[in-house]
Design a protein around this motif. Structure first.
Motif, mmCIF file in Angstrom:
data_model
loop_
_atom_site.group_PDB
_atom_site.id
_atom_site.type_symbol
_atom_site.label_atom_id
_atom_site.label_comp_id
_atom_site.label_asym_id
_atom_site.label_seq_id
_atom_site.Cartn_x
_atom_site.Cartn_y
_atom_site.Cartn_z
ATOM 1 N N THR A 121 0.836 -1.198 0.000
ATOM 2 C CA THR A 121 0.000 0.000 0.000
ATOM 3 C C THR A 121 0.875 1.254 0.000
ATOM 4 O OG1 THR A 121 -0.118 0.145 2.410
ATOM 5 C CG2 THR A 121 -1.765 -1.229 1.307
ATOM 6 N N CYS A 122 0.251 2.384 -0.310
ATOM 7 C CA CYS A 122 0.984 3.648 -0.342
ATOM 8 C C CYS A 122 1.535 3.982 1.042
ATOM 9 C CB CYS A 122 0.069 4.757 -0.839
ATOM 10 S SG CYS A 122 0.849 6.372 -0.910
ATOM 11 N N LYS A 123 0.744 3.776 2.067
ATOM 12 C CA LYS A 123 1.198 4.065 3.431
ATOM 13 C C LYS A 123 2.393 3.197 3.802
ATOM 14 C CE LYS A 123 -0.396 4.434 8.208
ATOM 15 N NZ LYS A 123 0.825 3.824 8.740
ATOM 16 N N TYR B 229 -0.844 12.299 -7.761
ATOM 17 C CA TYR B 229 -2.142 11.997 -7.163
ATOM 18 C C TYR B 229 -3.248 12.374 -8.143
ATOM 19 C CZ TYR B 229 -2.787 16.993 -6.195
ATOM 20 O OH TYR B 229 -2.941 18.354 -6.327
ATOM 21 N N GLN C 102 -5.327 8.705 0.867
ATOM 22 C CA GLN C 102 -4.133 8.064 0.309
ATOM 23 C C GLN C 102 -4.455 7.159 -0.871
ATOM 24 O OE1 GLN C 102 -1.601 6.151 3.138
ATOM 25 N NE2 GLN C 102 -0.666 8.074 3.760
ATOM 26 N N HIS C 103 -5.697 6.708 -0.990
ATOM 27 C CA HIS C 103 -6.009 5.834 -2.122
ATOM 28 C C HIS C 103 -6.015 6.599 -3.444
ATOM 29 C CE1 HIS C 103 -10.118 7.396 -1.204
ATOM 30 N NE2 HIS C 103 -10.235 7.360 -2.524
ATOM 31 N N ARG C 104 -5.954 7.944 -3.383
ATOM 32 C CA ARG C 104 -5.884 8.729 -4.619
ATOM 33 C C ARG C 104 -4.444 8.998 -5.049
ATOM 34 N NH1 ARG C 104 -9.765 13.643 -3.428
ATOM 35 N NH2 ARG C 104 -8.720 14.474 -5.275
ATOM 36 N N GLN D 125 -1.315 7.882 -6.802
ATOM 37 C CA GLN D 125 -1.142 6.896 -7.866
ATOM 38 C C GLN D 125 0.303 6.425 -8.018
ATOM 39 O OE1 GLN D 125 -4.015 5.831 -9.527
ATOM 40 N NE2 GLN D 125 -4.940 7.120 -7.947
ATOM 41 N N LYS E 2 0.452 2.431 -8.301
ATOM 42 C CA LYS E 2 -0.757 1.707 -7.908
ATOM 43 C C LYS E 2 -1.479 1.128 -9.110
ATOM 44 C CE LYS E 2 -5.217 2.485 -5.640
ATOM 45 N NZ LYS E 2 -6.075 3.496 -4.964
ATOM 46 N N ARG E 3 -1.585 1.919 -10.173
ATOM 47 C CA ARG E 3 -2.361 1.499 -11.338
ATOM 48 C C ARG E 3 -1.718 0.311 -12.045
ATOM 49 N NH1 ARG E 3 -2.218 6.056 -13.832
ATOM 50 N NH2 ARG E 3 -4.052 6.926 -12.786
#
Length: 211
Positions: free
Chosen positions: A42-44, A67, A93-95, A97, A110-111
């Protein structure tokens, strides 16, 4: 955590035992593969890793990110600017990328499910960047040392006495100015002392007259 997707096998009366066994085996294999599929970072987790891992400190120092803005779409911003803005509290944070090192190396996406942290590629890239920087610094230091060690040219040698003479004249002027100031200071002290003496004399003379 959402449950893992599983493949269901529909059994019809016309399905032969051999085909049924094969379908069940494929379903079990797919289920096992889904269980073994590595979890994407994950990003975090990625940010925490570059923040606390000393080998990745340079990535945190030169970090930028992409983002998804609601109106502008994908937007590039340095992480320092991001943390000093309202986005740090307002942006989910889910935005986020992408995470990018030195504006050129995308180490988390992420993508496209790119994760260069888990396989150590980011660490290798950082070490290479730092090594190249050190080589450049050493070359520049060597060039500077070479310039300092070069003998002065004839024009520089001929102009050196002139510069020294100007410097000597300046020093002499400052010395003379200081001497003048000292003399003026001495004169003023002598004048003050004479004035005090005259005042004391006047006082004594006045007392003598009015006794």
């Amino acid at each position: 955590m959402s449950p893992q997707a599983t493949t269901t096998t529909t059994i019809s009366p016309s399905t032969s035992p051999e085909k049924l066994d094969k379908n069940l085996q494929l379903a079990r294999e797919e289920e096992e593969w889904l269980k073994k599929k590595p979890k994407f970072l994950t990003c975090k987790e990625a940010l925490d890793r570059i923040m606390w891992d000393q080998d990745l400190t340079d990535a945190y120092t030169h970090l930028s990110m992409v983002y998804k803005d609601r109106f502008e779409g994908d937007t590039l911003i340095s992480y320092e600017e991001f943390m000093n803005s309202d986005l740090a509290e307002e942006l989910p944070q889910h935005r986020i990328q992408q995470l990018i090192y030195r504006d050129q190396f995308v180490f988390w996406d992420k993508r496209n499910r790119i994760d260069m942290l888990s396989n150590g590629k980011l660490r290798e890239f950082i070490m290479e960047c730092l090594r190249q920087e050190q080589v450049i610094e050493e070359e520049q230091a060597q060039e500077f040392t070479t310039i300092l060690q070069q003998p002065p040219s004839s024009s520089a040698t001929s102009s050196k006495p002139k510069k020294q003479n100007k410097k000597n004249k300046k020093i002499m002027k400052e010395f003379v100015r200081a001497q003048d100031a000292n003399e003026k200071g001495l004169k003023s002290e002598e004048e003050d002392e004479l004035e005090r003496y005259m005042e004391e004399y006047d006082e004594e003379y006045s007392r003598y007259l009015y006794q």
